[in-house]
Design an enzyme around this catalytic site. Structure first.
Site, mmCIF file in Angstrom:
data_model
loop_
_atom_site.group_PDB
_atom_site.id
_atom_site.type_symbol
_atom_site.label_atom_id
_atom_site.label_comp_id
_atom_site.label_asym_id
_atom_site.label_seq_id
_atom_site.Cartn_x
_atom_site.Cartn_y
_atom_site.Cartn_z
ATOM 1 N N GLN A 31 13.305 2.881 0.354
ATOM 2 C CA GLN A 31 13.550 1.586 0.982
ATOM 3 C C GLN A 31 14.518 0.758 0.132
ATOM 4 O O GLN A 31 14.757 1.067 -1.028
ATOM 5 C CB GLN A 31 12.229 0.828 1.133
ATOM 6 C CG GLN A 31 11.451 0.693 -0.156
ATOM 7 C CD GLN A 31 9.964 0.589 0.045
ATOM 8 O OE1 GLN A 31 9.483 0.080 1.041
ATOM 9 N NE2 GLN A 31 9.195 1.074 -0.932
ATOM 10 N N HIS A 62 -3.775 -11.690 -3.380
ATOM 11 C CA HIS A 62 -4.447 -10.675 -4.190
ATOM 12 C C HIS A 62 -5.910 -11.009 -4.449
ATOM 13 O O HIS A 62 -6.775 -10.124 -4.411
ATOM 14 C CB HIS A 62 -3.692 -10.491 -5.513
ATOM 15 C CG HIS A 62 -2.374 -9.809 -5.352
ATOM 16 N ND1 HIS A 62 -1.220 -10.240 -5.971
ATOM 17 C CD2 HIS A 62 -2.022 -8.730 -4.609
ATOM 18 C CE1 HIS A 62 -0.216 -9.441 -5.629
ATOM 19 N NE2 HIS A 62 -0.681 -8.528 -4.808
ATOM 20 N N ASP A 86 3.349 -3.578 -6.650
ATOM 21 C CA ASP A 86 3.650 -4.675 -7.567
ATOM 22 C C ASP A 86 2.578 -4.846 -8.636
ATOM 23 O O ASP A 86 2.787 -5.549 -9.620
ATOM 24 C CB ASP A 86 3.828 -5.992 -6.806
ATOM 25 C CG ASP A 86 2.622 -6.326 -5.933
ATOM 26 O OD1 ASP A 86 1.567 -6.687 -6.485
ATOM 27 O OD2 ASP A 86 2.740 -6.217 -4.709
ATOM 28 N N GLY A 139 0.388 7.460 1.204
ATOM 29 C CA GLY A 139 -1.000 7.064 1.334
ATOM 30 C C GLY A 139 -1.720 7.750 2.471
ATOM 31 O O GLY A 139 -2.902 8.099 2.364
ATOM 32 N N ASP A 156 -3.302 -2.281 0.724
ATOM 33 C CA ASP A 156 -2.335 -3.331 0.373
ATOM 34 C C ASP A 156 -0.962 -2.850 0.814
ATOM 35 O O ASP A 156 -0.115 -2.475 0.009
ATOM 36 C CB ASP A 156 -2.388 -3.587 -1.137
ATOM 37 C CG ASP A 156 -1.429 -4.678 -1.578
ATOM 38 O OD1 ASP A 156 -0.865 -5.364 -0.710
ATOM 39 O OD2 ASP A 156 -1.235 -4.838 -2.799
ATOM 40 N N SER A 157 -0.745 -2.854 2.115
ATOM 41 C CA SER A 157 0.441 -2.231 2.697
ATOM 42 C C SER A 157 1.496 -3.260 3.064
ATOM 43 O O SER A 157 1.245 -4.464 3.121
ATOM 44 C CB SER A 157 0.043 -1.459 3.960
ATOM 45 O OG SER A 157 -0.421 -2.359 4.948
ATOM 46 N N THR A 158 2.682 -2.750 3.351
ATOM 47 C CA THR A 158 3.713 -3.559 3.991
ATOM 48 C C THR A 158 3.334 -3.710 5.462
ATOM 49 O O THR A 158 2.299 -3.205 5.912
ATOM 50 C CB THR A 158 5.086 -2.881 3.865
ATOM 51 O OG1 THR A 158 5.012 -1.574 4.464
ATOM 52 C CG2 THR A 158 5.482 -2.719 2.400
ATOM 53 N N ASP A 159 4.166 -4.374 6.241
ATOM 54 C CA ASP A 159 3.912 -4.498 7.673
ATOM 55 C C ASP A 159 4.138 -3.146 8.354
ATOM 56 O O ASP A 159 4.749 -2.238 7.769
ATOM 57 C CB ASP A 159 4.823 -5.576 8.267
ATOM 58 C CG ASP A 159 4.398 -6.966 7.828
ATOM 59 O OD1 ASP A 159 3.406 -7.465 8.381
ATOM 60 O OD2 ASP A 159 5.035 -7.540 6.930
ATOM 61 N N PRO A 163 8.119 2.669 6.077
ATOM 62 C CA PRO A 163 7.146 3.534 5.401
ATOM 63 C C PRO A 163 5.697 3.130 5.616
ATOM 64 O O PRO A 163 4.799 3.966 5.520
ATOM 65 C CB PRO A 163 7.537 3.392 3.916
ATOM 66 C CG PRO A 163 8.959 2.961 3.923
ATOM 67 C CD PRO A 163 9.109 2.105 5.139
#
Length: 282
Positions: A31, A62, A86, A139, A156-159, A163
């Site tokens: 990405q 978090h 992160d 994952g 704890d993913s992206t939208d 990916p």
């Protein structure tokens, strides 16, 4: 880069961040990754044009995805984090001395390395903790092959674009369920329901057939436009979302950790859903 960055998650609503300094701007194996400095939000990370985390308010996101399920469960020893490159989620989970092992599965090693370099105020020394088992892997594939059991799984993913899309599927959630210990909890990032209603509805439609208790809870993170953010909640241990306040206070005191957003009172209130979210959950 231009002096302004435009958030590209929502086609018809844009928010903009002025760039004071660019720390990194390049493509990784998976990405496009940008880390820059904004006068108000501090250091900001964006993936494929979508803001992921900011130094200023990352603690809200978090803390609520980590501490709330840990205190609700009351005896978490083994945690699985899917995503979270992160390191902020990892750092919060490891604050709990009762946590014996954390497996973290991250697709993009470059995100981890650049976070350690440019975002140490977010991850701290979490990646050096001996309790960490770091796995660089997709994952979804990890969950399909996983035979280990966990008390808590945090996605704890992206939208659900690029990916991160596979981490919002029926098969993925079913695989997560099979890797939970009895009474274990699965929590997920589900965007801002005021603008991303389908994301929450889809996740809960998959949760309800496989969990005895399937709902969501909320927290307001200023970076993410459109109101409170939703976190999916799935467990077979009914009543974990309704732990009495005095029990939460006792667990919080015993843990002896410092939080800037999470409190036992906020914990209880997070499950009080406004009407439009109740309709999505139903």
């Amino acid at each position: 880069m231009k002096s302004w960055v435009t958030e590209e998650l929502h086609a018809d609503i844009h928010s903009r961040f002025r760039v004071k300094e660019v720390l990194f701007d390049n493509k990784t194996e998976h990405q496009n990754l940008v880390i820059y400095v904004n006068e108000i939000y501090g250091r900001v990370m964006a993936l494929d044009g979508v803001t992921q985390i900011t130094e200023r308010d990352e603690f809200i996101y978090h803390e609520m995805l980590a501490h709330l399920p840990i205190f609700a469960h009351g005896a978490v020893k083994k945690v699985l984090i899917v995503g979270g490159g992160d390191g902020g989620m990892l750092e919060e989970v490891l604050k709990h001395p009762t946590v014996e092992k954390v497996t973290m599965v991250e697709l993009d090693r470059t995100v981890i390395e650049l976070s350690k370099k440019h975002l140490p105020m977010i991850c701290g020394n979490a990646f050096e903790d001996p309790r960490l088992d770091l796995v660089i892997k997709d994952g979804c594939l990890f969950m399909k092959e996983c035979s280990e059991k966990y008390d808590l799984i945090i996605v704890d993913s992206t939208d659900p674009i690029g990916p991160g899309e596979v981490l919002f599927t029926d098969n993925f959630y079913t695989d997560c369920k099979s890797c939970l210990e009895e009474g274990g909890i699965l929590v997920t990032q589900n965007g801002v329901p005021f603008l991303q209603a389908d994301e929450l509805k889809s996740t809960l439609s998959f949760f309800k057939p496989i969990f005895a208790e399937a709902t969501c809870y909320l927290a307001t993170v200023p970076t993410y436009v459109g109101g409170p953010m939703a976190f999916g909640w799935g467990t077979d241990q009914k009543g974990l979302k309704d732990i009495p306040l005095d029990q939460l206070e006792a667990r919080y005191k015993a843990a002896a950790i410092e939080t800037k957003y999470y409190t036992p009172e906020i914990h209880r209130a997070a499950f009080a859903l406004p009407g439009y979210v109740q309709k999505l959950v139903a």
